[in-house]
Design an enzyme around this catalytic site. Structure first.
Site, PDB file in Angstrom:
ATOM      1  N   CYS A 142      45.343  40.432  37.453  1.00 15.96           N
ATOM      2  CA  CYS A 142      44.010  40.235  37.044  1.00 15.96           C
ATOM      3  C   CYS A 142      43.560  41.704  36.219  1.00 15.96           C
ATOM      4  O   CYS A 142      44.322  42.234  35.656  1.00 15.96           O
ATOM      5  CB  CYS A 142      42.937  39.908  37.920  1.00 15.96           C
ATOM      6  SG  CYS A 142      41.586  38.937  37.178  1.00 15.96           S
ATOM      7  N   ASP A 168      36.759  40.048  44.626  1.00 17.95           N
ATOM      8  CA  ASP A 168      35.700  39.499  44.303  1.00 17.95           C
ATOM      9  C   ASP A 168      34.941  39.357  45.417  1.00 17.95           C
ATOM     10  O   ASP A 168      33.591  39.573  45.709  1.00 17.95           O
ATOM     11  CB  ASP A 168      35.927  38.091  43.641  1.00 17.95           C
ATOM     12  CG  ASP A 168      36.382  38.164  42.247  1.00 17.95           C
ATOM     13  OD1 ASP A 168      35.695  38.106  41.456  1.00 17.95           O
ATOM     14  OD2 ASP A 168      37.524  38.308  41.956  1.00 17.95           O
TER      15      ASP A 168
END
Length: 310
Positions: free
Chosen positions: A127, A196
């Site tokens: 990511c 996250d």
């Protein structure tokens, strides 16, 4: 444009992933709340508090998984004031402090995490994480000759952003499709990913595909490190709340899905990596084992965050 329209615009950018990445989402929300608080007109102190609460809630609902967003909003909105002017200044000060601390945290994480990268290492990342890239960048700037393997990170292809950033830094990088991770893992010395959400027991919620990478790393006996600011730890999980895994639009995966009659597309944006698969979590407070996540939540974020949000 009305003040609330600017908040709506930011919320839409976060929701559509025009603004993406847990840290960027958090700082964008903080900046938006500051701008709104300084501009909104209110008939009374109670009216001001109600309007800012509505703006905060609008931002909060955009990305249900990202605890960085909820923590940022709580930190910005946690103020004591007796009048509108005092509240405006308090929110602005909180927002500025959060953004500054966030930037410093990423730099500190880079300094701490880079010590885990050795000369000649190959690092795999997934990511697009500012914290993870800070670790890699700091190692490169220290003079270590390193190589990076980056995944495409489908379906939003955040890996393309990552390789662009690494290329500008002059770091040798390879781009692979997500499914090639196991094929290259034996060539990898260290996996570095962002976060996250980190729960009270050190479990990681991150971009879809992270759990598979962690599984491959464990099987190959490759170290797996998470780089994360402390505001990505979740106070709610101490009290037993589960992390909501966001499901995004099917069209992100299959644009012309309407032509299929018997096909359904699932598009979870995140997955869950068990704490047993994580060797180290690198924060601005130091490098910790996953089992120490509880202490980060208690000492850095505080119990009262969850109580006040109930």
């Amino acid at each position: 444009m009305k003040p609330i329209d600017r908040v709506t615009e930011t919320a839409e950018k976060i929701s559509s992933m025009e603004i993406r990445g847990a840290g960027r989402i958090a700082t964008a929300a903080a900046a938006s709340l500051k701008e709104y608080a300084l501009a909104v007109q209110a008939e009374s102190f109670e009216d001001f508090n109600q309007k800012t609460a509505v703006a905060a809630d609008l931002l909060l609902k955009t990305r249900p998984t990202a605890v960085s967003l909820s923590n940022a909003i709580r930190m910005v909105m946690k103020y004591k004031a007796d009048d509108i002017d005092g509240a405006r200044q308090a929110i602005a000060t909180n927002a500025d402090r959060f953004i500054e601390n966030s930037q410093k945290a990423v730099e500190k994480i880079g300094q701490i995490g880079s010590k885990r990268i050795r000369e000649g290492d190959t690092v795999l990342t997934h990511c697009n994480s500012n914290a993870a890239i800070s670790v890699i960048s700091a190692a490169h700037k220290s003079g270590k000759n390193i190589k990076v393997i980056a995944t495409e990170s489908r379906p939003r292809f955040q890996g393309i952003t990552t390789i662009g950033m690494l290329d500008q830094m002059g770091i040798e990088t390879e781009l692979i499709v997500d499914s090639a991770v196991r094929s290259v893992m034996n060539d990898v010395d260290l996996v570095v990913v962002g976060a996250d959400v980190i729960t009270a027991n050190g479990t990681l919620v991150n971009k879809i595909g992270t759990a598979q990478i962690a599984l491959c790393a464990r099987e190959a006996r490759t170290s797996f490190m998470v780089a994360a600011e402390t505001y990505k730890f979740s106070p709610e999980t101490i009290l037993g709340e589960l992390v909501t895994i966001e499901e995004r639009e099917a069209t992100e995966v299959l644009a012309d899905i309407s032509k299929y009659k018997h096909v359904r597309v699932r598009n979870p944006a995140f997955d869950v990596t068990p704490h047993q698969y994580i060797d180290l979590i690198c924060t601005e407070a130091g490098a910790i084992s996953p089992e120490m996540s509880y202490l980060i939540i208690r000492e850095r974020l505080g119990w009262e965050m969850k109580v006040e949000s109930s």
